[in-house]
Design a protein around this motif. Structure first.
Motif, PDB file in Angstrom:
ATOM      1  N   MET A 399       0.803  -1.216   0.000  1.00  0.00           N
ATOM      2  CA  MET A 399       0.000   0.000   0.000  1.00  0.00           C
ATOM      3  C   MET A 399       0.843   1.276   0.000  1.00  0.00           C
ATOM      4  O   MET A 399       0.558   2.209  -0.755  1.00  0.00           O
ATOM      5  CB  MET A 399      -0.951   0.002   1.200  1.00  0.00           C
ATOM      6  CG  MET A 399      -1.846   1.255   1.281  1.00  0.00           C
ATOM      7  SD  MET A 399      -2.891   1.486  -0.197  1.00  0.00           S
ATOM      8  CE  MET A 399      -4.150   0.241   0.099  1.00  0.00           C
ATOM      9  N   LEU A 400       1.849   1.375   0.844  1.00  0.00           N
ATOM     10  CA  LEU A 400       2.597   2.625   0.931  1.00  0.00           C
ATOM     11  C   LEU A 400       3.334   2.926  -0.374  1.00  0.00           C
ATOM     12  O   LEU A 400       3.416   4.088  -0.806  1.00  0.00           O
ATOM     13  CB  LEU A 400       3.570   2.588   2.108  1.00  0.00           C
ATOM     14  CG  LEU A 400       2.916   2.474   3.493  1.00  0.00           C
ATOM     15  CD1 LEU A 400       3.975   2.539   4.587  1.00  0.00           C
ATOM     16  CD2 LEU A 400       1.866   3.552   3.703  1.00  0.00           C
ATOM     17  N   ASP A 401       3.861   1.898  -1.036  1.00  0.00           N
ATOM     18  CA  ASP A 401       4.469   2.098  -2.360  1.00  0.00           C
ATOM     19  C   ASP A 401       3.415   2.543  -3.365  1.00  0.00           C
ATOM     20  O   ASP A 401       3.662   3.417  -4.205  1.00  0.00           O
ATOM     21  CB  ASP A 401       5.124   0.807  -2.845  1.00  0.00           C
ATOM     22  CG  ASP A 401       6.360   0.435  -2.042  1.00  0.00           C
ATOM     23  OD1 ASP A 401       6.943   1.339  -1.410  1.00  0.00           O
ATOM     24  OD2 ASP A 401       6.733  -0.754  -2.047  1.00  0.00           O
ATOM     25  N   ALA A 402       2.247   1.934  -3.286  1.00  0.00           N
ATOM     26  CA  ALA A 402       1.171   2.263  -4.219  1.00  0.00           C
ATOM     27  C   ALA A 402       0.704   3.702  -4.035  1.00  0.00           C
ATOM     28  O   ALA A 402       0.448   4.419  -5.013  1.00  0.00           O
ATOM     29  CB  ALA A 402       0.009   1.293  -4.030  1.00  0.00           C
ATOM     30  N   TYR A 424      -7.391  11.176  -1.078  1.00  0.00           N
ATOM     31  CA  TYR A 424      -7.534   9.724  -1.139  1.00  0.00           C
ATOM     32  C   TYR A 424      -6.261   9.027  -0.682  1.00  0.00           C
ATOM     33  O   TYR A 424      -6.307   8.061   0.101  1.00  0.00           O
ATOM     34  CB  TYR A 424      -7.884   9.293  -2.564  1.00  0.00           C
ATOM     35  CG  TYR A 424      -8.180   7.821  -2.681  1.00  0.00           C
ATOM     36  CD1 TYR A 424      -9.438   7.312  -2.367  1.00  0.00           C
ATOM     37  CD2 TYR A 424      -7.197   6.914  -3.093  1.00  0.00           C
ATOM     38  CE1 TYR A 424      -9.708   5.967  -2.462  1.00  0.00           C
ATOM     39  CE2 TYR A 424      -7.458   5.566  -3.189  1.00  0.00           C
ATOM     40  CZ  TYR A 424      -8.718   5.093  -2.867  1.00  0.00           C
ATOM     41  OH  TYR A 424      -8.979   3.741  -2.957  1.00  0.00           O
ATOM     42  N   CYS A 425      -5.131   9.489  -1.174  1.00  0.00           N
ATOM     43  CA  CYS A 425      -3.860   8.843  -0.826  1.00  0.00           C
ATOM     44  C   CYS A 425      -3.576   8.958   0.678  1.00  0.00           C
ATOM     45  O   CYS A 425      -3.101   8.000   1.299  1.00  0.00           O
ATOM     46  CB  CYS A 425      -2.723   9.453  -1.632  1.00  0.00           C
ATOM     47  SG  CYS A 425      -2.732   8.954  -3.371  1.00  0.00           S
ATOM     48  N   ASP A 431      -5.126   4.750   6.925  1.00  0.00           N
ATOM     49  CA  ASP A 431      -5.804   3.483   7.196  1.00  0.00           C
ATOM     50  C   ASP A 431      -4.798   2.343   7.311  1.00  0.00           C
ATOM     51  O   ASP A 431      -4.899   1.484   8.196  1.00  0.00           O
ATOM     52  CB  ASP A 431      -6.799   3.171   6.076  1.00  0.00           C
ATOM     53  CG  ASP A 431      -8.247   3.249   6.523  1.00  0.00           C
ATOM     54  OD1 ASP A 431      -8.501   3.185   7.741  1.00  0.00           O
ATOM     55  OD2 ASP A 431      -9.131   3.395   5.666  1.00  0.00           O
ATOM     56  N   HIS A 432      -3.820   2.331   6.416  1.00  0.00           N
ATOM     57  CA  HIS A 432      -2.821   1.270   6.428  1.00  0.00           C
ATOM     58  C   HIS A 432      -1.983   1.328   7.704  1.00  0.00           C
ATOM     59  O   HIS A 432      -1.729   0.297   8.341  1.00  0.00           O
ATOM     60  CB  HIS A 432      -1.914   1.398   5.208  1.00  0.00           C
ATOM     61  CG  HIS A 432      -0.892   0.319   5.096  1.00  0.00           C
ATOM     62  ND1 HIS A 432      -1.190  -0.957   4.665  1.00  0.00           N
ATOM     63  CD2 HIS A 432       0.439   0.320   5.380  1.00  0.00           C
ATOM     64  CE1 HIS A 432      -0.090  -1.690   4.688  1.00  0.00           C
ATOM     65  NE2 HIS A 432       0.913  -0.942   5.111  1.00  0.00           N
ATOM     66  N   LEU A 433      -1.573   2.533   8.100  1.00  0.00           N
ATOM     67  CA  LEU A 433      -0.780   2.670   9.324  1.00  0.00           C
ATOM     68  C   LEU A 433      -1.592   2.271  10.552  1.00  0.00           C
ATOM     69  O   LEU A 433      -1.076   1.639  11.479  1.00  0.00           O
ATOM     70  CB  LEU A 433      -0.276   4.106   9.456  1.00  0.00           C
ATOM     71  CG  LEU A 433       0.736   4.550   8.382  1.00  0.00           C
ATOM     72  CD1 LEU A 433       1.081   6.020   8.560  1.00  0.00           C
ATOM     73  CD2 LEU A 433       1.991   3.689   8.428  1.00  0.00           C
TER      74      LEU A 433
END
Length: 448
Positions: A399-402, A424-425, A431-433
């Motif tokens: 996700m973070l790369d994306a 959005y990013c 959310d990922h963190l």
């Protein structure tokens, strides 16, 4: 405007006449992670809104994370006073709900078409893309396909359990494509189909998929991109509700089982001019090749849209027909962009990369921007998989790369809106963190 209000008012009054037992209507819209938010309105108040009374909800409701919390994104949420923003009713979407214990209605609302649309609202993002294409004389026709799993209603230690076969009472734990599974689960599937039709959704084919308890629903081809995405969003809501009524859980989670196929959102798109000519089929299908090249060029930068969460990335490179690189091919289900066999009138692309739990408005917007870019740039695509099984370009698988790849892409910032891309990013990054903050039991087994 007066004519628009009179049409809405007639729709609400007709609904009240046909459903006199309904006292409340849920006014709902999709947020960035693809969940519905909204308010439950008394039906008599809905009539006032239809007649022109303001309809306002907090602007930042669109920014909710997967778990419903708010993240600090620029000045939004914590430094902006949490302002209201106008919404409007979406005509033709007021329908009865049959999966609740009490009579209820529901209706879509949106900020697109208001005086100050919310730039990062998913439906507004798609509306802008469609409007720009229309000005260019490009008219998309769209059809979604959605895969989902049925599980037992009860979880065990928080984990999903195989759905029980109504005929045998045993767990439906065997992967297969047998048509008999449609018969065994016909009660719940028939109710899902009829409920979708009651919502105005044009569903067509129902398929038993490979995973245990996995099914796919196809929707009819629609010449209104917003309506096509509305159908996909509303189907997810109604299907989950109907499943619970029958003692199951329905989930569009991308990869619920590591050993079985994930669930995807496949999107068929063809492009026509005002006279009804298929633009992709012109000049010996050269525009088709250009459109494919544009899709593949932008695909690595759209991964946070196509794979919107940690679990969705698990689906990539999975057991069956899940691509690991940006690729295309004729009649090839291993490709991200598949060209189904068809006559020139129905020539189309099938975009197969998105997970079933992706936001349908944003998925379609990203696909259309890829097609638009390809038609403008007029580049040749890489070799199709039919010619070279190793053809393809890499895309981010974390996700973070994306997020970094998406946020820095100038074409996406221009065509989807820089404000949307930034919001959005950051939403996906936060959310990922937040997801990573919980220590899983496996970490204790490995490292304690």
């Amino acid at each position: 405007m007066k004519s628009h209000s009179s049409t809405l008012l007639a729709e609400v009054r007709s609904f009240r006449q046909n459903h006199p037992d309904v006292r409340y209507v849920d006014l709902i819209a999709l947020d960035i992670p693809g969940h519905f938010y909204g308010k439950r309105y008394p039906v008599e108040m809905l009539e006032k809104v239809a007649a022109g009374s303001p309809l306002k909800l907090p602007q930042n409701a669109v920014l909710l994370g997967v778990q419903g919390g708010l993240f600090k994104i620029g000045d939004y949420c914590f430094n902006d006073g949490d302002p209201d923003a106008n919404r409007r009713l979406v005509p033709g979407t007021l329908k009865p709900v049959n999966w609740e214990s009490q009579p209820l209605g529901q209706m879509l609302i949106t900020s697109d078409g208001t005086e100050a649309p919310i730039e990062f609202e998913p439906r507004e993002v798609l509306a802008k893309v469609l409007e720009r294409l229309q000005h260019q004389g490009i008219h998309p026709v769209v059809a979604f396909e959605l895969e989902f799993y049925l599980f037992d209603k009860q979880l065990e230690n928080g984990l999903p359990q195989f759905a029980r076969d109504p005929l045998s009472g045993d767990a439906d734990d065997q992967p297969n494509l047998h048509i008999e599974r449609l018969s065994r689960f016909s009660d719940v599937l028939d109710d899902m189909a009829q409920t979708a039709k009651d919502q105005g959704i044009d569903i067509t084919v129902i398929t038993a998929e490979i995973g245990p308890g996995q099914f796919e629903i196809n929707f009819g081809h629609c010449d209104d991109g917003l309506r096509a995405a509305d159908w996909a969003a509303l189907f997810c809501r109604s299907t989950r509700g109907v499943a619970l009524k029958h003692g199951y859980r329905a989930s569009f989670m991308a990869k619920p089982y590591l050993q079985f196929p994930g669930s995807g959102m496949h999107v068929h798109v063809s492009l026509y001019d005002a006279a009804g000519n298929n633009l992709l089929a012109a000049h010996q299908q050269q525009p088709l090749r250009h459109a494919v090249a544009g899709c593949l060029e932008l695909l690595p930068h759209c991964m946070p849209i196509f794979s919107p969460n940690h679990n969705a990335f698990r689906r990539l490179g999975g057991t069956v027909n899940a691509a690991t690189r940006a690729s295309w091919g004729f009649e090839d289900r291993d490709a991200c962009v598949r060209i189904p066999e068809s006559d020139p009138r129905n020539l189309r692309i099938e975009h197969r990369l998105a997970s079933a739990d992706a936001n349908p408005y944003l998925v379609l917007a990203a696909i259309l921007v890829g097609l638009e870019h390809g038609l403008d740039a007029k580049r040749e695509p890489i070799a199709p998989l039919n010619e070279d099984r190793n053809s393809g370009t890499d895309f981010p698988v974390e996700m973070l790369d994306a997020v970094r790849a998406m946020q820095q892409q100038p074409i996406l910032r221009d065509k989807l809106g820089a404000e949307f891309v930034d919001v959005y990013c950051e939403n996906k990054r936060q959310d990922h963190l937040a997801f990573q903050q919980e220590i899983h039991a496996r970490e204790y087994r490995w490292f304690l």
